[in-house]
Structure formats: C-alpha cells, structure tokens
Design an enzyme around this catalytic site. Sequence first.
Site, PDB file in Angstrom:
ATOM      1  N   LEU A 226      49.792  -1.062  35.088  1.00 55.83           N
ATOM      2  CA  LEU A 226      50.725  -2.000  35.893  1.00 55.83           C
ATOM      3  C   LEU A 226      52.073  -1.932  34.517  1.00 55.83           C
ATOM      4  CD1 LEU A 226      49.117  -5.779  35.738  1.00 55.83           C
ATOM      5  CD2 LEU A 226      49.407  -3.580  38.310  1.00 55.83           C
TER       6      LEU A 226
ATOM      7  N   CYS B 115      46.366  14.408  39.186  1.00 52.06           N
ATOM      8  CA  CYS B 115      45.111  14.350  39.796  1.00 52.06           C
ATOM      9  C   CYS B 115      45.792  13.644  40.552  1.00 52.06           C
ATOM     10  CB  CYS B 115      44.488  13.846  38.860  1.00 52.06           C
ATOM     11  SG  CYS B 115      43.548  14.943  38.070  1.00 52.06           S
TER      12      CYS B 115
HETATM   13  P1  NAD Z   1      42.877  23.569  34.604  1.00 58.75           P
HETATM   14  O1  NAD Z   1      43.617  24.759  35.559  1.00 58.75           O
HETATM   15  O2  NAD Z   1      43.892  23.635  33.224  1.00 58.75           O
HETATM   16  O3  NAD Z   1      41.351  24.661  34.694  1.00 58.75           O
HETATM   17  C1  NAD Z   1      40.663  25.547  35.613  1.00 58.75           C
HETATM   18  C2  NAD Z   1      40.534  26.532  34.827  1.00 58.75           C
HETATM   19  O4  NAD Z   1      39.554  27.332  36.143  1.00 58.75           O
HETATM   20  C3  NAD Z   1      41.927  27.591  34.703  1.00 58.75           C
HETATM   21  O5  NAD Z   1      41.277  27.533  33.499  1.00 58.75           O
HETATM   22  C4  NAD Z   1      41.550  28.738  35.704  1.00 58.75           C
HETATM   23  O6  NAD Z   1      41.777  30.324  34.969  1.00 58.75           O
HETATM   24  C5  NAD Z   1      39.820  28.139  35.672  1.00 58.75           C
HETATM   25  N1  NAD Z   1      39.513  29.245  36.453  1.00 58.75           N
HETATM   26  C6  NAD Z   1      39.569  29.566  38.235  1.00 58.75           C
HETATM   27  N2  NAD Z   1      38.779  30.097  38.783  1.00 58.75           N
HETATM   28  C7  NAD Z   1      37.466  30.674  38.000  1.00 58.75           C
HETATM   29  C8  NAD Z   1      36.594  31.087  38.039  1.00 58.75           C
HETATM   30  N3  NAD Z   1      35.708  31.773  39.071  1.00 58.75           N
HETATM   31  N4  NAD Z   1      35.907  32.047  36.887  1.00 58.75           N
HETATM   32  C9  NAD Z   1      35.372  31.528  35.987  1.00 58.75           C
HETATM   33  N5  NAD Z   1      36.917  30.667  35.237  1.00 58.75           N
HETATM   34  C10 NAD Z   1      37.954  29.632  36.854  1.00 58.75           C
HETATM   35  O7  NAD Z   1      42.324  22.315  35.403  1.00 58.75           O
HETATM   36  P2  NAD Z   1      40.925  21.518  35.252  1.00 58.75           P
HETATM   37  O8  NAD Z   1      43.116  20.358  35.602  1.00 58.75           O
HETATM   38  O9  NAD Z   1      40.934  20.867  34.196  1.00 58.75           O
HETATM   39  O10 NAD Z   1      41.307  20.801  36.654  1.00 58.75           O
HETATM   40  C11 NAD Z   1      39.695  20.752  36.627  1.00 58.75           C
HETATM   41  C12 NAD Z   1      38.848  20.332  38.156  1.00 58.75           C
HETATM   42  O11 NAD Z   1      38.985  18.922  37.106  1.00 58.75           O
HETATM   43  C13 NAD Z   1      39.802  19.134  38.817  1.00 58.75           C
HETATM   44  O12 NAD Z   1      39.611  19.453  40.160  1.00 58.75           O
HETATM   45  C14 NAD Z   1      40.838  18.470  39.020  1.00 58.75           C
HETATM   46  O13 NAD Z   1      40.757  17.451  39.846  1.00 58.75           O
HETATM   47  C15 NAD Z   1      39.405  17.162  37.713  1.00 58.75           C
HETATM   48  N6  NAD Z   1      39.779  16.593  36.855  1.00 58.75           N
HETATM   49  C16 NAD Z   1      40.562  17.034  36.069  1.00 58.75           C
HETATM   50  C17 NAD Z   1      41.460  16.268  35.063  1.00 58.75           C
HETATM   51  C18 NAD Z   1      42.522  16.422  33.776  1.00 58.75           C
HETATM   52  O14 NAD Z   1      42.767  15.797  32.965  1.00 58.75           O
HETATM   53  N7  NAD Z   1      43.040  17.587  34.136  1.00 58.75           N
HETATM   54  C19 NAD Z   1      40.740  14.463  34.228  1.00 58.75           C
HETATM   55  C20 NAD Z   1      39.386  15.054  35.406  1.00 58.75           C
HETATM   56  C21 NAD Z   1      39.065  15.672  36.635  1.00 58.75           C
HETATM   57  C1  UGA Z   2      43.967   9.891  35.638  1.00 58.80           C
HETATM   58  C2  UGA Z   2      42.989   9.284  35.544  1.00 58.80           C
HETATM   59  O1  UGA Z   2      43.663   7.847  35.096  1.00 58.80           O
HETATM   60  C3  UGA Z   2      41.703   9.354  35.057  1.00 58.80           C
HETATM   61  O2  UGA Z   2      40.879   9.012  35.232  1.00 58.80           O
HETATM   62  C4  UGA Z   2      41.329  11.170  35.683  1.00 58.80           C
HETATM   63  O3  UGA Z   2      40.168  11.408  35.139  1.00 58.80           O
HETATM   64  C5  UGA Z   2      42.335  11.521  35.368  1.00 58.80           C
HETATM   65  O4  UGA Z   2      43.689  11.262  36.396  1.00 58.80           O
HETATM   66  C6  UGA Z   2      42.255  12.257  36.499  1.00 58.80           C
HETATM   67  O5  UGA Z   2      41.638  12.349  37.833  1.00 58.80           O
HETATM   68  O6  UGA Z   2      42.782  13.771  36.634  1.00 58.80           O
HETATM   69  P1  UGA Z   2      45.827  11.373  33.853  1.00 58.80           P
HETATM   70  O7  UGA Z   2      46.757  11.982  35.497  1.00 58.80           O
HETATM   71  O8  UGA Z   2      45.510  11.986  32.857  1.00 58.80           O
HETATM   72  O9  UGA Z   2      44.603  10.479  34.203  1.00 58.80           O
HETATM   73  O10 UGA Z   2      46.680  10.052  33.161  1.00 58.80           O
HETATM   74  P2  UGA Z   2      46.893   8.156  33.319  1.00 58.80           P
HETATM   75  O11 UGA Z   2      47.191   8.160  32.172  1.00 58.80           O
HETATM   76  O12 UGA Z   2      46.239   7.924  34.052  1.00 58.80           O
HETATM   77  O13 UGA Z   2      48.662   8.645  34.427  1.00 58.80           O
HETATM   78  C7  UGA Z   2      48.780   9.388  35.811  1.00 58.80           C
HETATM   79  C8  UGA Z   2      50.762   8.830  35.615  1.00 58.80           C
HETATM   80  O14 UGA Z   2      50.577   7.699  35.932  1.00 58.80           O
HETATM   81  C9  UGA Z   2      51.457   9.243  35.012  1.00 58.80           C
HETATM   82  O15 UGA Z   2      52.256   9.936  35.870  1.00 58.80           O
HETATM   83  C10 UGA Z   2      51.530   7.955  34.335  1.00 58.80           C
HETATM   84  O16 UGA Z   2      53.019   7.952  33.434  1.00 58.80           O
HETATM   85  C11 UGA Z   2      51.439   7.095  35.290  1.00 58.80           C
HETATM   86  N1  UGA Z   2      50.867   5.839  35.006  1.00 58.80           N
HETATM   87  C12 UGA Z   2      50.429   5.070  34.097  1.00 58.80           C
HETATM   88  C13 UGA Z   2      52.124   4.689  35.205  1.00 58.80           C
HETATM   89  O17 UGA Z   2      52.688   4.583  35.933  1.00 58.80           O
HETATM   90  N2  UGA Z   2      51.880   3.471  34.809  1.00 58.80           N
HETATM   91  C14 UGA Z   2      50.647   2.812  34.367  1.00 58.80           C
HETATM   92  O18 UGA Z   2      50.423   1.858  34.058  1.00 58.80           O
HETATM   93  C15 UGA Z   2      49.418   3.999  34.036  1.00 58.80           C
END
Ligand code: NAD
Ligand code: UGA
Length: 434
Positions: free
Chosen positions: A253, A263
Amino acid sequence: MNISIIGAGYVGLVSGACFAEFGASVTCIDNNKGRIEKLNNGIMPIYEPGLSDLVASNVDSEKLFFTSNLSNSIKDSDLVFIAVGTPARRGDGHADLKYVYAVAEEIANNLKEDAVIVNKSTVPVGTAREVKRVIKKANPKLNFHVASNPEFLREGSAINDFMKPDRVILGLESEHSKNVLSDLYKPLIDIKTPILSTDLESAELIKYASNAFLATKVSFINEISLLCEKTGADVHKVAEGMGLDSRIGSKFLQVGPGYGGSCFPKDTQALVRMAQENEASTRIVEAVIEVNASQKARMISKIRGAIDGSILDKKIGVLGLTFKAETDDMRDAPSLSILPALLDKGANIIAHDPEGIEEAKKLLPNSLQYGESIEEVVKDADAIILMTEWIDYREMDLELIKKMMKGDIFIDLRNIFNKKEMKSLGYKYYCIGR
Ligand code: NAD
Ligand code: UGA
C-alpha cells in the site's frame, strides 16, 4: 539429486544457487553464451543483493555449474526446470511462450527416463500440458512427468524470498513428481513452509492471480492518493489505517509513480488476454492496468506543474531509474515513460542510478545524460526528481544538496522524505497524496 535449470536470469540463477545451497547438484543452462562465460568467470550478469557470494560458495563446493551445452547436462537430470522469459507478446499483450516451447523441443530427445520437467516461468493456464504434448510428440517412448512450480521471489530480496517463502506451490499430475519435488524442497518443509499441491492448471493460475492482486493493491492506493490530494487527507495515514485491519494488511500500500518491473505489467496484461480467450471477464485487472497508466501520466503533469512555466533548458536532476530499489532491472520502469515525456519538452535531464545505468542507456533516449554520483546530478539543478527509493538517496545530506542546487524544487515520487523537514530546509517539496 541432479537438477538442470534452463534460463540463468533473475529466477533461474537465484533458484539454481538456492537449490545448490539446499544440497542438490545444479547446472544452470543458458543459450546466452556471454552470460555463461561471465558466470564461469565469477562475474554476476545481474545485480541481486547477496547473489554473488551465494553463487561463489556453491561453485567452490562443486554443487553449482554453468553451461550452454543443454544436451550434455540434462541427460543425467532428475529434474529439469524451465526458467526462461515469458515477456508480453508484441502487439497483443499475450504471454509470449516461444522461449518455453523452444526449450521443450530442445530437451525432448535428451531427457532421462522418469525425468520431471518443472515450469518455473510464469505461464498461462494450459502451458504445462502443452509442454507435455511437445515432448511426447518428439519422443513418444519416453516416460516423463510435467509439473508447475511458479516462483514468487521479488527482485532485490530474491534470495531471502526463495529461502523463506510464504508458500511453495506445486502443480502436479503424478505421485513421482510429488516425491521428487518434496525431496528437493525438504529444507523448506523442515522450516514449516506451507507447501500447497494442486493440479497443473490451478498452480499456473495462482501465479497470475497473486501478481494481479498485488498490483491491485498498488493501483488502489495510487488512485486513493489523488483523492487525498483533492481533499487534504494524507495517503500515508490512510494506508496505515487501512493496513491495521488484518484482513487488508499493510503491505503493498505504498504510493508511488506506478508499478513497473518485469512482471506486474506483463502479467496483468496476460491475465486479461487469458480471460478474454476463455470468455471470462477481468474488469478489476483491466481497471488496475488503466489506473497504473494514469498514475504515470499524472506524475508527468505533477512534475510539469511543479517546475512551473517552461521546462525548456531547465536542468533537472533525476535520482533513480530502475523500477524499484536494489535491482538493475529496467524492464517497464516508470522512468521509461516519464523521462522521455520531459525530454520531449526540451528539458535538460541528468540522471543517476546506483545499478541501472548500463540497462537504462539501452532503453532511454540518447538526449538523457548520466551522472556518476548524486553530487554530479544535483549540482546547479533547477529541480530534482526522486524516482526510485534507493537507500543512498534516503541517506543523502539534504542540507548540502539544497546548497548545491540552483533552484529549490524537489519532487519526491516515492514519498520518502518528511514534508515539514524539506520545507524547513528551504525546498519547494512535492510528493504524492499528502
Ligand atoms: P530473464 O530474462 O532474466 O532470464 C531468462 C533467461 O533465459 C535469459 O538469460 C535467456 O538468455 C535465457 N533463455 C531464453 N531461452 C533460452 C533457451 N532456449 N535455452 C537456454 N536459455 C534460454 O527472465 P526472469 O526475470 O528470470 O524471468 C523468467 C520467468 O520467471 C518469467 O516467466 C517471469 O515472469 C518469471 N518470474 C520472474 C521473476 C522476477 O523477479 N524476475 C519473479 C517470479 C517469476
Ligand atoms: C513482483 C512480486 O512481488 C513477486 O512476488 C513476483 O514473484 C514477481 O513480481 C514476479 O512475478 O516477477 P517484483 O516485480 O520484483 O516482484 O517487485 P515488487 O516489490 O512486487 O514491486 C513491483 C512494482 O510495484 C515496483 O515498481 C514497485 O515500486 C511497485 N510497488 C510495490 C509500489 O508502488 N508500492 C508498493 O507498495 C509495492
């Protein structure tokens, strides 16, 4: 237990290092050879607090390996995690699953008997079954299992979130996957982490519904902040008062310039598209997306209103570019829409960020300048915009900064400073909803 993780990004690399810390033997595979080369030389390709040390210690104890050679690594793996990106598909906002399906094709003929293929990427409902279909088609005689294990870590606190999660979600279709995944997550079971086993479809939807709900809280408070400004209420007090109700909770909030990151923006959009495809409505999530866009637009008007008159040739110092503090991730950061709108009006902007500049340079207009220190950015500035809540900014000497500036305008888009104190230091201080 031998694990392969395909995709060594924010999720794959953190998961890999943490599973190795749990005791498994983990190989992180990425087709970005530069990334693997860096990792094999002890250089982190992303900024995530604590990751470098965790990776180094598990590499030293020979539990964590990096390679671009997929077939070699997965032939001995009991578990193969897919952790590649699922960005918004250009043009229609659907989750782009081409990387996930490419992995399914690539692994199909190299898997060992009874391997469990686990999707950690955020994917629409039905993807695990489609992965299964792709593998089955390519390798009909193989016995294998698919599972869904969505990830909930946040960037900036990823290791702690992974090691002490609120819950682990396991979408399962066989007893074998349940046993293997329960073995892997034993260290979390031992510390009484709730583990929820579901069907594949529910696990996939839990991930989208959770992100959309969190984004709803953020858009909700951002919208309330406008009403606060119109009525004289203080959004911090409103959020605090709401949060004290345990049914509501105080987290997510915090008012800001709109949510960004890799994401919330793409996952809310993908949820709407998934609902449309299934002839279900998601009016709340649609409104959340709309409110987020207007919050970013409102920040542009707020800045232009604060720097009253023409912003042409005014020196504006920007503190913070990433979508939140403690990450170098610039994906969908609010700065990407706010700063170009100001540059278009002829503003002279110089920006600082502790970790995000390298990525920012790829995404922001060339007319934006970058400063290496806070001092360089604030010196002779007519106005300062605080965009991201980095600790370095929270701790800066505001009295000294005021002296270094030419003007006195301070626009705080994260509400981190005290209004009265800023006024007493001589700033014209603008914030949100107070
Ligand atoms: P990212 O872009 O940081 O990493 C993805 C990696 O996959 C890259 O390094 C890329 O080179 C590699 N890749 C792509 N195709 C490939 C292949 N065929 N073989 C081998 N490597 C390959 O992505 P991310 O942020 O880690 O997100 C990954 C997934 O997890 C997404 O679906 C995202 O929505 C989810 N997710 C992300 C977060 C987050 O905080 N970033 C949190 C929760 C879930
Ligand atoms: C978010 C979720 O919190 C994770 O649980 C999830 O795994 C991830 O997305 C994902 O699926 O990738 P993240 O994007 O790393 O994580 O960061 P958050 O801390 O959730 O913030 C997201 C955005 O909302 C940021 O721009 C942040 O500044 C904003 N935010 C967050 C606000 O403006 N107010 C808040 O109170 C909280």
